[in-house]
Design a protein around this motif. Sequence first.
Motif, PDB file in Angstrom:
ATOM      1  N   GLU A  81       0.825  -1.203   0.000  1.00  0.00           N
ATOM      2  CA  GLU A  81       0.000   0.000   0.000  1.00  0.00           C
ATOM      3  C   GLU A  81       0.861   1.256   0.000  1.00  0.00           C
ATOM      4  O   GLU A  81       0.539   2.242  -0.676  1.00  0.00           O
ATOM      5  CB  GLU A  81      -0.931  -0.016   1.213  1.00  0.00           C
ATOM      6  CG  GLU A  81      -1.897   1.156   1.267  1.00  0.00           C
ATOM      7  CD  GLU A  81      -2.940   1.008   2.367  1.00  0.00           C
ATOM      8  OE1 GLU A  81      -3.652   1.984   2.632  1.00  0.00           O
ATOM      9  OE2 GLU A  81      -3.043  -0.094   2.963  1.00  0.00           O
TER      10      GLU A  81
ATOM     11  N   THR B 190       2.736   2.074  -6.936  1.00  0.00           N
ATOM     12  CA  THR B 190       1.949   3.065  -7.666  1.00  0.00           C
ATOM     13  C   THR B 190       0.638   2.468  -8.167  1.00  0.00           C
ATOM     14  O   THR B 190      -0.367   3.168  -8.272  1.00  0.00           O
ATOM     15  CB  THR B 190       2.747   3.600  -8.864  1.00  0.00           C
ATOM     16  OG1 THR B 190       3.196   2.497  -9.671  1.00  0.00           O
ATOM     17  CG2 THR B 190       3.961   4.389  -8.392  1.00  0.00           C
ATOM     18  N   ARG B 191       0.661   1.168  -8.489  1.00  0.00           N
ATOM     19  CA  ARG B 191      -0.566   0.451  -8.847  1.00  0.00           C
ATOM     20  C   ARG B 191      -0.492  -0.961  -8.292  1.00  0.00           C
ATOM     21  O   ARG B 191       0.600  -1.495  -8.048  1.00  0.00           O
ATOM     22  CB  ARG B 191      -0.753   0.366 -10.372  1.00  0.00           C
ATOM     23  CG  ARG B 191      -1.384   1.598 -10.988  1.00  0.00           C
ATOM     24  CD  ARG B 191      -1.940   1.301 -12.375  1.00  0.00           C
ATOM     25  NE  ARG B 191      -0.939   0.720 -13.249  1.00  0.00           N
ATOM     26  CZ  ARG B 191      -1.227  -0.113 -14.254  1.00  0.00           C
ATOM     27  NH1 ARG B 191      -2.477  -0.492 -14.479  1.00  0.00           N
ATOM     28  NH2 ARG B 191      -0.272  -0.585 -15.028  1.00  0.00           N
TER      29      ARG B 191
ATOM     30  N   THR C  43      -4.751   2.150  -8.731  1.00  0.00           N
ATOM     31  CA  THR C  43      -4.013   2.817  -7.661  1.00  0.00           C
ATOM     32  C   THR C  43      -4.779   2.604  -6.355  1.00  0.00           C
ATOM     33  O   THR C  43      -5.936   2.180  -6.358  1.00  0.00           O
ATOM     34  CB  THR C  43      -3.897   4.316  -7.940  1.00  0.00           C
ATOM     35  OG1 THR C  43      -5.218   4.899  -7.914  1.00  0.00           O
ATOM     36  CG2 THR C  43      -3.268   4.590  -9.301  1.00  0.00           C
ATOM     37  N   MET C  44      -4.148   2.923  -5.235  1.00  0.00           N
ATOM     38  CA  MET C  44      -4.858   2.789  -3.958  1.00  0.00           C
ATOM     39  C   MET C  44      -6.077   3.696  -3.922  1.00  0.00           C
ATOM     40  O   MET C  44      -7.133   3.298  -3.417  1.00  0.00           O
ATOM     41  CB  MET C  44      -3.931   3.117  -2.790  1.00  0.00           C
ATOM     42  CG  MET C  44      -3.168   1.927  -2.223  1.00  0.00           C
ATOM     43  SD  MET C  44      -4.181   0.475  -1.809  1.00  0.00           S
ATOM     44  CE  MET C  44      -5.357   1.145  -0.640  1.00  0.00           C
ATOM     45  N   ASP C  45      -5.971   4.905  -4.473  1.00  0.00           N
ATOM     46  CA  ASP C  45      -7.124   5.803  -4.498  1.00  0.00           C
ATOM     47  C   ASP C  45      -8.261   5.208  -5.325  1.00  0.00           C
ATOM     48  O   ASP C  45      -9.436   5.301  -4.950  1.00  0.00           O
ATOM     49  CB  ASP C  45      -6.729   7.169  -5.064  1.00  0.00           C
ATOM     50  CG  ASP C  45      -5.916   8.001  -4.079  1.00  0.00           C
ATOM     51  OD1 ASP C  45      -5.944   7.671  -2.875  1.00  0.00           O
ATOM     52  OD2 ASP C  45      -5.272   8.965  -4.510  1.00  0.00           O
ATOM     53  N   GLU C  46      -7.916   4.579  -6.448  1.00  0.00           N
ATOM     54  CA  GLU C  46      -8.941   3.967  -7.296  1.00  0.00           C
ATOM     55  C   GLU C  46      -9.586   2.771  -6.608  1.00  0.00           C
ATOM     56  O   GLU C  46     -10.805   2.582  -6.678  1.00  0.00           O
ATOM     57  CB  GLU C  46      -8.329   3.548  -8.642  1.00  0.00           C
ATOM     58  CG  GLU C  46      -7.976   4.732  -9.526  1.00  0.00           C
ATOM     59  CD  GLU C  46      -7.115   4.349 -10.719  1.00  0.00           C
ATOM     60  OE1 GLU C  46      -7.023   5.167 -11.655  1.00  0.00           O
ATOM     61  OE2 GLU C  46      -6.516   3.247 -10.709  1.00  0.00           O
TER      62      GLU C  46
ATOM     63  N   ARG D 160      -9.772   2.284  -3.355  1.00  0.00           N
ATOM     64  CA  ARG D 160     -10.585   2.792  -2.251  1.00  0.00           C
ATOM     65  C   ARG D 160     -11.908   3.366  -2.765  1.00  0.00           C
ATOM     66  O   ARG D 160     -12.956   3.165  -2.164  1.00  0.00           O
ATOM     67  CB  ARG D 160      -9.824   3.868  -1.479  1.00  0.00           C
ATOM     68  CG  ARG D 160      -8.728   3.339  -0.566  1.00  0.00           C
ATOM     69  CD  ARG D 160      -8.302   4.402   0.420  1.00  0.00           C
ATOM     70  NE  ARG D 160      -7.234   3.922   1.278  1.00  0.00           N
ATOM     71  CZ  ARG D 160      -5.959   4.252   1.137  1.00  0.00           C
ATOM     72  NH1 ARG D 160      -5.593   5.055   0.155  1.00  0.00           N
ATOM     73  NH2 ARG D 160      -5.041   3.779   1.948  1.00  0.00           N
ATOM     74  N   ALA D 161     -11.839   4.104  -3.878  1.00  0.00           N
ATOM     75  CA  ALA D 161     -13.054   4.713  -4.423  1.00  0.00           C
ATOM     76  C   ALA D 161     -14.063   3.647  -4.812  1.00  0.00           C
ATOM     77  O   ALA D 161     -15.275   3.806  -4.623  1.00  0.00           O
ATOM     78  CB  ALA D 161     -12.697   5.577  -5.631  1.00  0.00           C
TER      79      ALA D 161
ATOM     80  N   ARG E 199     -15.462   2.195  -1.407  1.00  0.00           N
ATOM     81  CA  ARG E 199     -15.900   3.080  -0.336  1.00  0.00           C
ATOM     82  C   ARG E 199     -17.427   3.091  -0.245  1.00  0.00           C
ATOM     83  O   ARG E 199     -18.095   3.942  -0.798  1.00  0.00           O
ATOM     84  CB  ARG E 199     -15.350   4.488  -0.538  1.00  0.00           C
ATOM     85  CG  ARG E 199     -15.756   5.440   0.575  1.00  0.00           C
ATOM     86  CD  ARG E 199     -15.010   6.755   0.487  1.00  0.00           C
ATOM     87  NE  ARG E 199     -13.641   6.605   0.954  1.00  0.00           N
ATOM     88  CZ  ARG E 199     -12.727   7.565   0.895  1.00  0.00           C
ATOM     89  NH1 ARG E 199     -13.038   8.728   0.350  1.00  0.00           N
ATOM     90  NH2 ARG E 199     -11.513   7.364   1.346  1.00  0.00           N
TER      91      ARG E 199
ATOM     92  N   GLY F 289     -10.699   5.431   4.601  1.00  0.00           N
ATOM     93  CA  GLY F 289     -11.394   4.532   3.684  1.00  0.00           C
ATOM     94  C   GLY F 289     -10.950   3.109   3.950  1.00  0.00           C
ATOM     95  O   GLY F 289     -10.212   2.844   4.909  1.00  0.00           O
TER      96      GLY F 289
END
Length: 303
Positions: free
Chosen positions: A194, A198-199, A213-216, A218-219, A222, A291
């Motif tokens: 994590e 980067t991916r 990515t972690m943001d993707e 999580r989104a 979530r 998240g």
Amino acid sequence: MRAIETKQLKKMYGSVPVVNGLDLVVEKGEIFGLLGRDGAGKSTFINMLTGIVQQSSGTYSLLGVACPNAQVKKRIGVMPEYSALYSSMTAVEHLQYLSSLSGKPAGKQRCIDVLHSVALAAHAHKKSREFSFGMIKKLGIAQAIIHDPELIFLDEPTSGLDAESVLVIHQLIIEMQKRGKTIIMTSHNLDEVERLCTRIAIMKAGQIVRMGTMDELRAFYRQTVKVRIKHAPVPAAQREILYRWLKTAGTKLEIAECYTTIHLEEEKKIADILRAFHHCKTDVYRAEVAGPTLEEIFLDESE
């Protein structure tokens, strides 16, 4: 230039597909994490890319070159989970020998420098039969990068290492990426993946079931937002009022003397919660929003 591109890559053992038609693109300069439970197909997939195992069907390219290709393989480095060492060789001798096989023989000082980067320079002239498990892991990383490859495969690079050595390897991975290297890594340490990658791709039954990515990630997952609030003790006269209001605001409510945790469907409700604490004459010191973790995502996808 793409570091890796696979098209419908498949590996069959008898009638069983271990890797089942993978399409994957890894761009140059990424730190790409590959996750999956035992038997998900990670090792077989990497073994195909590194030429250890022949694919049953499909194609792949490394560094823009269709494989298998002997020349491009000299531009990659591989650290297997378990390194096979020659017990009578020192760390420097290992690196000199293995670098010569790559076509880019390394001098003694280059070997010392690489051993220093993995915190093994103090043992440069010790024979590998005297090495601990952690030292063997470090030498495995050193032999993967001794010839300065552009694409590096690291299989469980920090398992069995002490905390200080883990930090050294993490810094090395980050520095290699800054120099334009592409790193593919597997790890059972999800916190490590994590923080570094980067991916991330999650494999199950020979296929990639989730990637981003972690943001993707999580989104995508979530469903609720977890809020943890540090606050002053709630006045006795206000506790029941605050409790009743919070019960209607969210789920999984946990209240301690100075901490409250609650799951909300919408972030905008955080402001309402802070106002509720203020109304109940309770100071709020900190509110943390989180998240889902990679561990939660991995467990959900790999079940």
